[in-house]
Design a protein around this motif. Structure first.
Motif: not given
Lengths: 153, 83
Positions: A40-43, A126-132
């Motif tokens: 989502s959005g590149g992440s 959503e939970l991404t490598p950069e955080g929620a």
């Protein structure tokens, strides 16, 4: 007309079978299933949490289905929306529309999804490598809903 | 008495999910309630300035200039993102 908000997954096959078997006048059954993507959005997205407004959610969905029933000649409508923790490839939402003929079923199914995305009180985190992070509403969704307010929409 | 609910990013911003509040004197619509809440300072000051803030009164989405009265349930939240 059936609206369900639930944490549990659903089986599309058995839901559609139950819907179409209930009425022999049904000649067309259109359905849409929304799924959790892993990007989502590149992440990358490792999981998603769906929050809603208990009490309002059912009413908002019932109102959307009610408007579809006024616009088109439909025989039955089913909306299932999940809440809580979801993982990529999980099912989020099912919209199924039964009618005598396909045109009504296709149009009403798209209409219900477009209105659901802009009027039903659900929020995705959503939970991404950069955080929620909270998912941002998309302008494209607003435009998709607006097209039903144009003449001939 | 008003019941006020906060959802999603708005809830995180004000650090509260729900509260009961006596209808403030002079508050007749949602915008008035936002001004009243903003007087609390801190994160509350920014509530009214959240871009695209959405509101529901008695579980119906309404515009910010909609009237409110004693006993209403008022909810503030960001644009919805279900489906």
């Amino acid at each position: 007309m059936h609206v369900r908000i639930q944490e549990a997954d659903f089986d599309v096959g058995s839901e559609l079978t139950a819907l179409r078997r209930a009425d022999p006048r049904i000649g067309a059954l259109a359905s849409f299933v929304g799924l959790v993507r892993d990007v989502s959005g590149g992440s990358g997205v490792s999981e998603m949490h769906l929050e809603h407004y208990p009490g309002m959610t059912d009413k908002a969905l019932a109102a959307i289905v009610g408007e579809a029933l006024q616009r088109w000649s439909l025989l039955d409508v089913l909306v299932i929306h999940r809440v809580g923790r979801l993982l990529p490839t999980d099912q989020i939402v099912l919209v199924a529309v039964a009618a005598a003929h396909r045109a009504e079923a296709f149009s009403a199914c798209a209409f219900i999804m477009d209105y659901l995305k802009t009027r039903a009180p659900f929020w995705k985190r959503e939970l991404t490598p950069e955080g929620a992070r909270w998912v941002e509403a998309r302008e494209a969704d607003d435009r998709a809903a607006e097209r039903w307010q144009q003449p001939g929409g | 008495m008003l019941t006020i609910l906060y959802f999603a990013s708005v809830r995180e911003r004000v650090g509260r999910a729900a509260e009961e509040l006596a209808l403030p004197v002079g508050v007749a619509d949602v915008a008035g309630l936002l001004r009243h809440l903003g007087q609390r300072g801190g994160a509350w000051e920014g509530l009214a300035r959240i871009a695209n803030l959405r509101c529901a009164v008695n579980q119906q989405m309404v515009a910010l200039d909609s009237p409110i009265g004693d006993g209403d349930e008022v909810a503030f939240f960001p644009p919805v993102t279900g489906g």
